[in-house]
Design an enzyme around this catalytic site. Structure first.
Site, PDB file in Angstrom:
ATOM      1  N   CYS A 220      -2.164  28.067 -17.722  1.00  0.00           N
ATOM      2  CA  CYS A 220      -2.761  28.430 -19.008  1.00  0.00           C
ATOM      3  C   CYS A 220      -3.353  27.188 -19.674  1.00  0.00           C
ATOM      4  O   CYS A 220      -2.921  26.762 -20.750  1.00  0.00           O
ATOM      5  CB  CYS A 220      -1.701  29.078 -19.897  1.00  0.00           C
ATOM      6  SG  CYS A 220      -2.393  29.916 -21.335  1.00  0.00           S
TER       7      CYS A 220
ATOM      8  N   PRO B 165       0.829  -1.214   0.000  1.00  0.00           N
ATOM      9  CA  PRO B 165       0.000   0.000   0.000  1.00  0.00           C
ATOM     10  C   PRO B 165       0.861   1.260   0.000  1.00  0.00           C
ATOM     11  O   PRO B 165       1.917   1.312   0.634  1.00  0.00           O
ATOM     12  CB  PRO B 165      -0.792  -0.124   1.306  1.00  0.00           C
ATOM     13  CG  PRO B 165       0.111  -0.909   2.201  1.00  0.00           C
ATOM     14  CD  PRO B 165       0.835  -1.878   1.310  1.00  0.00           C
ATOM     15  N   GLY B 166       0.422   2.259  -0.710  1.00  0.00           N
ATOM     16  CA  GLY B 166       1.090   3.560  -0.700  1.00  0.00           C
ATOM     17  C   GLY B 166       0.091   4.653  -0.375  1.00  0.00           C
ATOM     18  O   GLY B 166       0.158   5.293   0.670  1.00  0.00           O
TER      19      GLY B 166
ATOM     20  N   ARG C 238      -3.755  15.212 -10.750  1.00  0.00           N
ATOM     21  CA  ARG C 238      -4.612  14.036 -10.785  1.00  0.00           C
ATOM     22  C   ARG C 238      -6.001  14.316 -11.346  1.00  0.00           C
ATOM     23  O   ARG C 238      -6.603  13.462 -12.000  1.00  0.00           O
ATOM     24  CB  ARG C 238      -4.752  13.408  -9.390  1.00  0.00           C
ATOM     25  CG  ARG C 238      -3.442  12.808  -8.871  1.00  0.00           C
ATOM     26  CD  ARG C 238      -3.669  11.984  -7.605  1.00  0.00           C
ATOM     27  NE  ARG C 238      -4.451  10.794  -7.865  1.00  0.00           N
ATOM     28  CZ  ARG C 238      -5.721  10.628  -7.560  1.00  0.00           C
ATOM     29  NH1 ARG C 238      -6.399  11.617  -6.946  1.00  0.00           N
ATOM     30  NH2 ARG C 238      -6.352   9.510  -7.838  1.00  0.00           N
TER      31      ARG C 238
ATOM     32  N   TYR D   2      -6.650  11.936 -14.331  1.00  0.00           N
ATOM     33  CA  TYR D   2      -7.545  10.806 -14.084  1.00  0.00           C
ATOM     34  C   TYR D   2      -9.011  11.189 -13.935  1.00  0.00           C
ATOM     35  O   TYR D   2      -9.842  10.309 -13.733  1.00  0.00           O
ATOM     36  CB  TYR D   2      -7.151  10.090 -12.776  1.00  0.00           C
ATOM     37  CG  TYR D   2      -5.746   9.567 -12.718  1.00  0.00           C
ATOM     38  CD1 TYR D   2      -5.214   8.795 -13.744  1.00  0.00           C
ATOM     39  CD2 TYR D   2      -4.935   9.827 -11.619  1.00  0.00           C
ATOM     40  CE1 TYR D   2      -3.927   8.300 -13.674  1.00  0.00           C
ATOM     41  CE2 TYR D   2      -3.646   9.336 -11.530  1.00  0.00           C
ATOM     42  CZ  TYR D   2      -3.143   8.573 -12.566  1.00  0.00           C
ATOM     43  OH  TYR D   2      -1.873   8.087 -12.485  1.00  0.00           O
TER      44      TYR D   2
ATOM     45  N   TYR E 258       0.514  10.968  -4.525  1.00  0.00           N
ATOM     46  CA  TYR E 258       0.504  11.228  -5.963  1.00  0.00           C
ATOM     47  C   TYR E 258       0.276  12.680  -6.346  1.00  0.00           C
ATOM     48  O   TYR E 258      -0.047  12.966  -7.487  1.00  0.00           O
ATOM     49  CB  TYR E 258      -0.518  10.334  -6.678  1.00  0.00           C
ATOM     50  CG  TYR E 258      -0.227   8.870  -6.497  1.00  0.00           C
ATOM     51  CD1 TYR E 258       0.875   8.293  -7.110  1.00  0.00           C
ATOM     52  CD2 TYR E 258      -1.019   8.072  -5.681  1.00  0.00           C
ATOM     53  CE1 TYR E 258       1.172   6.953  -6.926  1.00  0.00           C
ATOM     54  CE2 TYR E 258      -0.734   6.737  -5.484  1.00  0.00           C
ATOM     55  CZ  TYR E 258       0.369   6.181  -6.117  1.00  0.00           C
ATOM     56  OH  TYR E 258       0.675   4.863  -5.923  1.00  0.00           O
TER      57      TYR E 258
END
Length: 475
Positions: free
Chosen positions: A391, A317-318, A360, A364, A421
Protein backbone atom coordinates in the site's frame (compact mmCIF):
# COMPACT_ATOMS: atom_id res chain seq x y z
CA UNK A 1 28.03 4.72 -13.06
CA UNK A 2 24.87 2.75 -12.49
CA UNK A 3 21.83 3.84 -14.44
CA UNK A 4 19.83 6.57 -12.70
CA UNK A 5 16.39 7.71 -13.74
CA UNK A 6 14.68 11.08 -13.60
CA UNK A 7 11.10 11.48 -12.47
CA UNK A 8 10.58 13.92 -15.35
CA UNK A 9 11.58 11.32 -17.94
CA UNK A 10 8.94 8.70 -18.76
CA UNK A 11 11.62 6.86 -20.70
CA UNK A 12 15.14 7.51 -19.34
CA UNK A 13 17.92 8.04 -21.85
CA UNK A 14 19.81 4.93 -20.79
CA UNK A 15 16.88 2.58 -21.48
CA UNK A 16 17.01 1.15 -24.99
CA UNK A 17 14.22 -0.79 -26.68
CA UNK A 18 15.55 -4.37 -26.78
CA UNK A 19 15.69 -6.21 -30.07
CA UNK A 20 14.51 -9.26 -28.13
CA UNK A 21 12.58 -8.68 -24.88
CA UNK A 22 13.22 -12.33 -24.01
CA UNK A 23 17.00 -11.98 -24.17
CA UNK A 24 19.20 -12.25 -21.10
CA UNK A 25 21.92 -9.60 -20.84
CA UNK A 26 25.01 -11.66 -19.95
CA UNK A 27 26.58 -9.20 -17.51
CA UNK A 28 23.38 -8.95 -15.46
CA UNK A 29 22.42 -12.61 -15.08
CA UNK A 30 24.31 -15.55 -13.57
CA UNK A 31 26.28 -17.43 -16.21
CA UNK A 32 24.07 -20.47 -15.60
CA UNK A 33 20.89 -18.56 -16.57
CA UNK A 34 19.62 -19.98 -19.86
CA UNK A 35 16.28 -20.74 -21.48
CA UNK A 36 15.35 -24.35 -22.21
CA UNK A 37 13.73 -25.57 -25.41
CA UNK A 38 10.34 -24.37 -24.15
CA UNK A 39 11.59 -20.89 -23.32
CA UNK A 40 11.57 -21.51 -19.55
CA UNK A 41 14.39 -19.87 -17.63
CA UNK A 42 16.83 -22.20 -15.88
CA UNK A 43 19.24 -21.15 -13.14
CA UNK A 44 21.90 -23.56 -11.96
CA UNK A 45 20.30 -26.24 -14.09
CA UNK A 46 16.88 -25.90 -12.41
CA UNK A 47 13.78 -24.63 -14.25
CA UNK A 48 12.11 -21.68 -12.54
CA UNK A 49 8.72 -23.34 -13.06
CA UNK A 50 9.95 -26.20 -10.89
CA UNK A 51 11.16 -23.73 -8.29
CA UNK A 52 7.74 -22.07 -8.22
CA UNK A 53 6.02 -25.43 -7.81
CA UNK A 54 8.27 -26.52 -4.96
CA UNK A 55 8.85 -23.29 -3.07
CA UNK A 56 6.26 -20.75 -4.20
CA UNK A 57 6.81 -17.08 -4.97
CA UNK A 58 8.22 -14.60 -4.22
CA UNK A 59 11.45 -16.56 -4.06
CA UNK A 60 15.09 -15.59 -3.72
CA UNK A 61 17.27 -17.88 -5.86
CA UNK A 62 21.03 -17.97 -5.33
CA UNK A 63 23.43 -19.72 -7.71
CA UNK A 64 26.00 -21.40 -5.45
CA UNK A 65 28.57 -21.95 -8.17
CA UNK A 66 28.33 -18.30 -9.21
CA UNK A 67 29.10 -17.18 -5.65
CA UNK A 68 32.00 -19.60 -5.34
CA UNK A 69 33.49 -18.74 -8.72
CA UNK A 70 33.29 -15.00 -8.09
CA UNK A 71 34.85 -15.40 -4.66
CA UNK A 72 37.75 -17.35 -6.14
CA UNK A 73 38.22 -14.92 -9.01
CA UNK A 74 38.21 -11.93 -6.66
CA UNK A 75 40.71 -13.47 -4.26
CA UNK A 76 43.00 -14.55 -7.11
CA UNK A 77 42.89 -11.05 -8.63
CA UNK A 78 43.86 -9.21 -5.46
CA UNK A 79 46.47 -11.75 -4.41
CA UNK A 80 48.12 -11.60 -7.83
CA UNK A 81 48.08 -7.79 -7.93
CA UNK A 82 49.57 -7.52 -4.45
CA UNK A 83 52.19 -10.20 -5.07
CA UNK A 84 53.53 -8.33 -8.11
CA UNK A 85 54.29 -5.45 -5.76
CA UNK A 86 55.81 -7.53 -2.98
CA UNK A 87 52.77 -7.62 -0.71
CA UNK A 88 50.00 -9.96 0.33
CA UNK A 89 46.25 -9.47 0.09
CA UNK A 90 43.32 -10.68 2.14
CA UNK A 91 39.72 -10.50 0.91
CA UNK A 92 36.87 -10.33 3.41
CA UNK A 93 33.35 -11.12 2.30
CA UNK A 94 31.15 -8.24 3.53
CA UNK A 95 28.36 -10.17 5.20
CA UNK A 96 25.93 -7.26 5.20
CA UNK A 97 25.28 -7.92 1.49
CA UNK A 98 23.74 -11.30 2.28
CA UNK A 99 24.55 -13.59 5.16
CA UNK A 100 23.59 -17.14 6.01
CA UNK A 101 25.57 -20.05 7.38
CA UNK A 102 25.65 -21.67 3.93
CA UNK A 103 27.07 -18.57 2.26
CA UNK A 104 29.69 -18.23 4.99
CA UNK A 105 30.75 -21.81 4.29
CA UNK A 106 30.91 -21.17 0.54
CA UNK A 107 33.11 -18.09 0.75
CA UNK A 108 35.39 -19.41 3.49
CA UNK A 109 35.91 -22.66 1.59
CA UNK A 110 37.01 -20.51 -1.35
CA UNK A 111 39.59 -18.73 0.82
CA UNK A 112 37.82 -15.55 1.87
CA UNK A 113 37.68 -14.10 5.37
CA UNK A 114 34.37 -12.60 6.58
CA UNK A 115 33.45 -9.07 7.67
CA UNK A 116 30.58 -8.71 10.18
CA UNK A 117 29.04 -5.59 11.69
CA UNK A 118 26.73 -6.82 14.45
CA UNK A 119 26.60 -9.48 17.12
CA UNK A 120 23.95 -11.23 15.01
CA UNK A 121 26.20 -11.39 11.95
CA UNK A 122 29.02 -12.58 14.21
CA UNK A 123 26.76 -15.35 15.53
CA UNK A 124 25.93 -16.50 11.99
CA UNK A 125 29.60 -16.59 10.98
CA UNK A 126 30.56 -18.56 14.09
CA UNK A 127 27.62 -20.94 13.66
CA UNK A 128 28.90 -21.67 10.15
CA UNK A 129 32.25 -22.72 11.58
CA UNK A 130 34.23 -19.69 10.39
CA UNK A 131 37.64 -19.29 11.98
CA UNK A 132 37.24 -16.35 14.42
CA UNK A 133 40.78 -15.22 13.60
CA UNK A 134 39.59 -14.60 10.01
CA UNK A 135 36.70 -12.38 11.00
CA UNK A 136 36.65 -8.58 11.00
CA UNK A 137 34.14 -6.62 13.09
CA UNK A 138 32.78 -3.29 11.83
CA UNK A 139 30.17 -0.81 13.01
CA UNK A 140 29.87 2.81 14.10
CA UNK A 141 28.14 2.06 17.42
CA UNK A 142 29.43 -1.22 18.80
CA UNK A 143 28.02 -1.74 22.25
CA UNK A 144 30.04 -2.93 25.21
CA UNK A 145 28.28 -6.28 24.93
CA UNK A 146 29.17 -6.61 21.23
CA UNK A 147 32.81 -5.71 21.84
CA UNK A 148 32.95 -8.11 24.77
CA UNK A 149 31.57 -10.91 22.60
CA UNK A 150 34.01 -10.14 19.79
CA UNK A 151 37.02 -10.27 22.13
CA UNK A 152 35.69 -13.41 23.82
CA UNK A 153 35.22 -15.13 20.45
CA UNK A 154 38.74 -14.25 19.32
CA UNK A 155 37.76 -12.07 16.37
CA UNK A 156 40.82 -11.37 14.27
CA UNK A 157 40.40 -7.61 14.04
CA UNK A 158 38.03 -4.92 15.23
CA UNK A 159 37.70 -1.70 13.24
CA UNK A 160 37.63 1.24 15.68
CA UNK A 161 35.15 3.91 14.66
CA UNK A 162 35.20 6.49 17.51
CA UNK A 163 37.06 7.56 20.65
CA UNK A 164 34.20 6.31 22.83
CA UNK A 165 34.39 2.89 21.23
CA UNK A 166 38.15 2.89 21.65
CA UNK A 167 37.83 3.42 25.41
CA UNK A 168 35.13 0.75 25.67
CA UNK A 169 37.43 -1.75 24.03
CA UNK A 170 40.45 -0.63 26.09
CA UNK A 171 38.53 -1.33 29.30
CA UNK A 172 37.43 -4.77 28.06
CA UNK A 173 40.89 -5.99 27.07
CA UNK A 174 42.36 -4.68 30.33
CA UNK A 175 39.70 -6.47 32.39
CA UNK A 176 40.08 -9.71 30.45
CA UNK A 177 43.84 -9.59 30.12
CA UNK A 178 43.37 -10.01 26.38
CA UNK A 179 45.18 -8.72 23.31
CA UNK A 180 43.07 -7.47 20.44
CA UNK A 181 44.19 -6.40 16.96
CA UNK A 182 42.46 -3.24 15.75
CA UNK A 183 42.29 -1.01 12.71
CA UNK A 184 41.25 2.63 12.67
CA UNK A 185 38.59 3.68 10.18
CA UNK A 186 39.33 6.99 8.50
CA UNK A 187 37.38 9.25 6.17
CA UNK A 188 39.62 10.08 3.25
CA UNK A 189 37.32 12.87 2.06
CA UNK A 190 36.92 11.19 -1.33
CA UNK A 191 33.33 11.12 -2.53
CA UNK A 192 32.29 8.01 -4.41
CA UNK A 193 30.33 8.65 -7.61
CA UNK A 194 27.19 7.04 -6.29
CA UNK A 195 23.99 7.79 -4.38
CA UNK A 196 24.59 10.11 -1.41
CA UNK A 197 23.42 7.42 1.02
CA UNK A 198 25.95 4.97 -0.45
CA UNK A 199 28.97 7.30 -0.27
CA UNK A 200 30.71 6.74 3.04
CA UNK A 201 34.07 8.55 2.99
CA UNK A 202 32.95 12.19 2.97
CA UNK A 203 33.32 14.09 6.23
CA UNK A 204 29.68 14.80 7.11
CA UNK A 205 28.56 11.28 8.00
CA UNK A 206 28.62 8.80 10.83
CA UNK A 207 31.56 6.55 10.01
CA UNK A 208 35.14 6.79 11.17
CA UNK A 209 37.69 9.45 12.07
CA UNK A 210 38.76 12.42 10.02
CA UNK A 211 42.30 12.30 8.69
CA UNK A 212 43.13 14.96 11.29
CA UNK A 213 41.75 13.00 14.25
CA UNK A 214 42.98 9.57 13.24
CA UNK A 215 46.50 10.20 14.49
CA UNK A 216 45.26 10.87 18.03
CA UNK A 217 43.21 7.67 17.94
CA UNK A 218 46.23 5.64 16.87
CA UNK A 219 48.37 7.24 19.58
CA UNK A 220 45.81 6.27 22.22
CA UNK A 221 45.62 2.70 20.90
CA UNK A 222 49.39 2.40 21.13
CA UNK A 223 49.19 3.41 24.80
CA UNK A 224 46.91 0.48 25.66
CA UNK A 225 48.89 -2.72 26.29
CA UNK A 226 46.03 -4.97 25.22
CA UNK A 227 45.39 -3.24 21.89
CA UNK A 228 47.56 -3.90 18.85
CA UNK A 229 47.28 -1.36 16.04
CA UNK A 230 47.59 -3.20 12.74
CA UNK A 231 46.39 -0.69 10.17
CA UNK A 232 44.09 1.92 8.71
CA UNK A 233 40.75 1.24 7.11
CA UNK A 234 38.91 3.32 4.53
CA UNK A 235 35.73 2.66 2.56
CA UNK A 236 34.61 5.26 0.03
CA UNK A 237 31.15 3.94 -0.87
CA UNK A 238 29.23 1.31 -2.80
CA UNK A 239 28.34 0.43 -6.39
CA UNK A 240 31.44 2.18 -7.72
CA UNK A 241 32.73 1.77 -11.27
CA UNK A 242 36.32 2.60 -12.19
CA UNK A 243 39.43 3.05 -10.06
CA UNK A 244 39.81 6.85 -9.86
CA UNK A 245 38.10 7.22 -6.48
CA UNK A 246 40.02 4.32 -4.97
CA UNK A 247 43.31 5.70 -6.27
CA UNK A 248 42.73 9.18 -4.85
CA UNK A 249 41.59 7.76 -1.52
CA UNK A 250 44.65 5.50 -1.39
CA UNK A 251 46.93 8.50 -1.90
CA UNK A 252 45.43 10.32 1.08
CA UNK A 253 45.39 7.31 3.35
CA UNK A 254 48.96 6.29 2.45
CA UNK A 255 50.08 9.78 3.46
CA UNK A 256 48.61 9.21 6.92
CA UNK A 257 50.03 5.68 6.98
CA UNK A 258 53.51 7.09 6.30
CA UNK A 259 53.21 9.61 9.14
CA UNK A 260 52.09 6.94 11.60
CA UNK A 261 55.00 4.62 10.77
CA UNK A 262 57.16 6.74 13.07
CA UNK A 263 55.33 5.16 16.01
CA UNK A 264 55.73 1.55 14.92
CA UNK A 265 55.03 -0.89 12.14
CA UNK A 266 51.66 -0.93 10.37
CA UNK A 267 51.26 -4.21 8.50
CA UNK A 268 47.84 -3.71 6.87
CA UNK A 269 46.00 -1.16 4.74
CA UNK A 270 42.32 -2.02 4.29
CA UNK A 271 40.70 -0.14 1.40
CA UNK A 272 37.20 -1.55 1.87
CA UNK A 273 34.97 -2.61 -0.99
CA UNK A 274 32.12 -1.04 -2.90
CA UNK A 275 32.91 -2.53 -6.30
CA UNK A 276 29.90 -2.21 -8.61
CA UNK A 277 27.93 -4.79 -10.56
CA UNK A 278 25.61 -4.55 -13.56
CA UNK A 279 21.91 -4.18 -12.79
CA UNK A 280 20.85 -3.15 -16.30
CA UNK A 281 22.24 -3.34 -19.83
CA UNK A 282 23.41 0.26 -19.40
CA UNK A 283 25.82 -0.64 -16.59
CA UNK A 284 29.45 -1.37 -17.40
CA UNK A 285 31.24 -2.49 -14.23
CA UNK A 286 35.02 -2.58 -14.09
CA UNK A 287 36.43 -6.14 -14.21
CA UNK A 288 37.78 -7.16 -10.82
CA UNK A 289 41.23 -7.80 -12.27
CA UNK A 290 41.43 -4.19 -13.50
CA UNK A 291 40.29 -2.91 -10.12
CA UNK A 292 42.84 -5.00 -8.29
CA UNK A 293 45.67 -3.90 -10.57
CA UNK A 294 44.69 -0.23 -10.47
CA UNK A 295 44.34 -0.08 -6.69
CA UNK A 296 47.53 -2.03 -6.00
CA UNK A 297 49.43 0.17 -8.47
CA UNK A 298 48.15 3.29 -6.74
CA UNK A 299 49.23 2.11 -3.29
CA UNK A 300 52.63 0.97 -4.55
CA UNK A 301 53.14 4.29 -6.32
CA UNK A 302 52.25 6.35 -3.25
CA UNK A 303 54.48 4.23 -1.04
CA UNK A 304 57.40 4.57 -3.46
CA UNK A 305 57.03 8.36 -3.54
CA UNK A 306 57.34 8.42 0.26
CA UNK A 307 60.08 5.83 0.43
CA UNK A 308 58.13 3.42 2.62
CA UNK A 309 57.46 -0.29 2.26
CA UNK A 310 54.15 -1.32 0.78
CA UNK A 311 51.80 -2.75 3.41
CA UNK A 312 49.72 -5.85 2.95
CA UNK A 313 46.31 -5.02 1.50
CA UNK A 314 42.81 -6.01 2.56
CA UNK A 315 39.48 -5.57 0.78
CA UNK A 316 35.83 -6.14 1.71
CA UNK A 317 33.60 -6.80 -1.33
CA UNK A 318 30.07 -8.00 -0.67
CA UNK A 319 27.79 -7.01 -3.54
CA UNK A 320 30.54 -7.88 -6.03
CA UNK A 321 30.67 -11.45 -4.67
CA UNK A 322 26.99 -12.30 -4.32
CA UNK A 323 24.93 -9.71 -6.22
CA UNK A 324 24.95 -11.16 -9.73
CA UNK A 325 24.43 -14.68 -8.35
CA UNK A 326 20.92 -13.83 -7.11
CA UNK A 327 17.62 -13.80 -9.01
CA UNK A 328 14.21 -13.09 -7.47
CA UNK A 329 11.14 -14.84 -8.87
CA UNK A 330 7.67 -13.30 -8.75
CA UNK A 331 4.28 -14.24 -10.14
CA UNK A 332 2.36 -11.61 -12.09
CA UNK A 333 -1.02 -10.81 -10.53
CA UNK A 334 -2.43 -7.92 -12.57
CA UNK A 335 -1.45 -5.65 -15.43
CA UNK A 336 -2.70 -2.14 -16.05
CA UNK A 337 -1.92 0.19 -18.99
CA UNK A 338 -1.51 3.85 -18.05
CA UNK A 339 -1.48 6.52 -20.77
CA UNK A 340 1.39 8.99 -20.38
CA UNK A 341 0.47 11.24 -23.30
CA UNK A 342 2.11 11.75 -26.69
CA UNK A 343 0.97 8.26 -27.73
CA UNK A 344 3.05 6.75 -24.92
CA UNK A 345 1.67 4.09 -22.58
CA UNK A 346 3.32 2.46 -19.62
CA UNK A 347 2.18 -1.00 -18.55
CA UNK A 348 2.09 -1.49 -14.79
CA UNK A 349 2.89 -5.10 -13.96
CA UNK A 350 1.94 -6.01 -10.38
CA UNK A 351 3.72 -8.94 -8.75
CA UNK A 352 3.25 -10.86 -5.51
CA UNK A 353 6.19 -9.24 -3.71
CA UNK A 354 7.56 -5.72 -3.68
CA UNK A 355 9.39 -3.34 -1.41
CA UNK A 356 9.26 -5.81 1.49
CA UNK A 357 11.60 -8.19 -0.36
CA UNK A 358 13.53 -5.52 -2.30
CA UNK A 359 13.43 -1.99 -0.89
CA UNK A 360 16.41 -0.74 -2.88
CA UNK A 361 14.37 0.90 -5.63
CA UNK A 362 12.36 2.88 -3.09
CA UNK A 363 15.37 3.55 -0.85
CA UNK A 364 18.07 4.45 -3.38
CA UNK A 365 16.29 4.86 -6.69
CA UNK A 366 18.07 1.67 -7.76
CA UNK A 367 17.44 0.36 -11.25
CA UNK A 368 16.82 -3.30 -12.08
CA UNK A 369 16.03 -5.46 -15.10
CA UNK A 370 13.25 -8.04 -15.54
CA UNK A 371 12.28 -10.81 -17.92
CA UNK A 372 9.33 -13.15 -18.30
CA UNK A 373 10.77 -16.42 -17.00
CA UNK A 374 8.08 -19.07 -17.60
CA UNK A 375 7.94 -18.65 -21.39
CA UNK A 376 9.14 -16.60 -24.31
CA UNK A 377 6.96 -14.23 -26.29
CA UNK A 378 6.77 -12.90 -29.84
CA UNK A 379 4.90 -9.78 -28.70
CA UNK A 380 6.42 -6.34 -29.22
CA UNK A 381 8.36 -4.73 -26.36
CA UNK A 382 6.15 -2.59 -24.14
CA UNK A 383 7.40 0.13 -21.77
CA UNK A 384 6.67 -1.34 -18.36
CA UNK A 385 7.05 -0.77 -14.64
CA UNK A 386 7.11 -3.72 -12.26
CA UNK A 387 5.40 -2.86 -8.99
CA UNK A 388 4.64 -4.68 -5.78
CA UNK A 389 1.45 -5.30 -3.85
CA UNK A 390 2.13 -2.96 -0.94
CA UNK A 391 0.00 0.00 0.00
CA UNK A 392 2.59 2.51 -1.22
CA UNK A 393 2.81 4.37 -4.52
CA UNK A 394 6.59 4.08 -4.24
CA UNK A 395 6.39 0.29 -4.10
CA UNK A 396 8.39 -0.22 -7.30
CA UNK A 397 10.57 -3.23 -8.03
CA UNK A 398 11.73 -2.35 -11.56
CA UNK A 399 11.24 1.29 -12.45
CA UNK A 400 11.86 1.17 -16.20
CA UNK A 401 11.89 -1.88 -18.43
CA UNK A 402 10.62 -3.17 -21.76
CA UNK A 403 8.65 -6.39 -21.38
CA UNK A 404 6.62 -8.30 -23.98
CA UNK A 405 3.26 -6.58 -24.43
CA UNK A 406 1.36 -9.82 -23.79
CA UNK A 407 2.68 -10.32 -20.24
CA UNK A 408 -0.28 -11.58 -18.23
CA UNK A 409 -1.45 -12.82 -14.83
CA UNK A 410 0.20 -16.12 -13.93
CA UNK A 411 3.44 -15.40 -15.79
CA UNK A 412 6.63 -15.86 -13.81
CA UNK A 413 8.80 -12.74 -13.75
CA UNK A 414 12.50 -12.90 -12.89
CA UNK A 415 14.50 -9.94 -11.58
CA UNK A 416 18.28 -10.53 -11.76
CA UNK A 417 21.17 -9.11 -9.71
CA UNK A 418 19.24 -9.38 -6.45
CA UNK A 419 21.76 -11.40 -4.46
CA UNK A 420 22.94 -8.40 -2.43
CA UNK A 421 20.96 -6.13 -0.11
CA UNK A 422 17.54 -7.54 -0.96
CA UNK A 423 17.09 -10.30 1.60
CA UNK A 424 19.33 -8.32 3.99
CA UNK A 425 17.08 -5.25 3.82
CA UNK A 426 13.77 -7.13 3.65
CA UNK A 427 10.91 -6.41 6.03
CA UNK A 428 7.44 -7.51 7.04
CA UNK A 429 5.76 -4.33 5.81
CA UNK A 430 2.01 -4.90 5.40
CA UNK A 431 2.60 -8.12 7.35
CA UNK A 432 4.22 -9.80 4.37
CA UNK A 433 6.26 -12.90 5.31
CA UNK A 434 9.83 -12.85 4.06
CA UNK A 435 10.40 -15.28 1.17
CA UNK A 436 12.72 -18.28 1.44
CA UNK A 437 16.19 -18.31 -0.04
CA UNK A 438 16.92 -21.30 -2.27
CA UNK A 439 20.37 -22.32 -3.47
CA UNK A 440 20.66 -23.94 -6.89
CA UNK A 441 23.60 -25.98 -8.13
CA UNK A 442 24.07 -28.52 -10.89
CA UNK A 443 20.38 -29.25 -11.33
CA UNK A 444 19.36 -29.40 -7.66
CA UNK A 445 17.75 -26.88 -5.33
CA UNK A 446 17.54 -26.61 -1.57
CA UNK A 447 16.33 -24.08 0.98
CA UNK A 448 19.19 -22.32 2.76
CA UNK A 449 17.05 -19.76 4.60
CA UNK A 450 13.54 -20.81 5.55
CA UNK A 451 10.79 -18.45 4.44
CA UNK A 452 8.40 -17.02 6.99
CA UNK A 453 4.75 -17.94 7.37
CA UNK A 454 1.81 -15.98 8.72
CA UNK A 455 2.09 -18.16 11.82
CA UNK A 456 5.67 -16.99 12.28
CA UNK A 457 4.52 -13.39 12.20
CA UNK A 458 1.67 -14.00 14.62
CA UNK A 459 3.97 -15.92 16.96
CA UNK A 460 5.81 -12.68 17.70
CA UNK A 461 2.56 -10.88 18.55
CA UNK A 462 2.37 -11.41 22.31
CA UNK A 463 -1.40 -10.89 22.41
CA UNK A 464 -2.27 -13.14 19.46
CA UNK A 465 -3.80 -16.57 20.14
CA UNK A 466 -1.77 -19.63 19.24
CA UNK A 467 -1.93 -20.44 15.55
CA UNK A 468 -1.94 -23.63 13.49
CA UNK A 469 0.37 -24.19 10.57
CA UNK A 470 -0.57 -22.12 7.54
CA UNK A 471 2.80 -21.64 5.86
CA UNK A 472 3.71 -22.85 2.43
CA UNK A 473 6.67 -22.71 0.14
CA UNK A 474 9.39 -24.38 2.27
CA UNK A 475 10.49 -27.93 1.81
Amino acid sequence: MSAVSSASQPVPRWLAVPSDPNGLVPAVWPESAVRDEHGVLEIGGVAVTELRERFGTPLYVLDEDAVRQTARRTLDAFRAAAALRGAQARVYYAGKAFLSTEVVRWVTEEGLAVDVCSVGELAVALAAGADPARLGFHGNNKSEAELERAVEAGVGSIVIDSFIELERLAAIVERRGATQAVLVRVNSGVHAETHDFLATAHEDQKFGFTLTDAGAAVARIREVPGLRFVGLHCHIGSQIFGTAGFEESAARVVELHAELLAGGEIPVLNLGGGFGIAYTAADDPTPIEHLATGIADAVARECAVRGIPMPNLAFEPGRAIVGRAGVTLYQVGTTKPVALGDDLTRLYVSVDGGMSDNPRTALYGAQYSARIASRTSDAVPQLSRVVGKHCESGDIVVDHEYLPADIAPGDLLAVPATGAYCFSLSSNYNWMPRPPVVAVRQGSARVIVRGETIDDLLARDAAAPAQGTTGEGNE
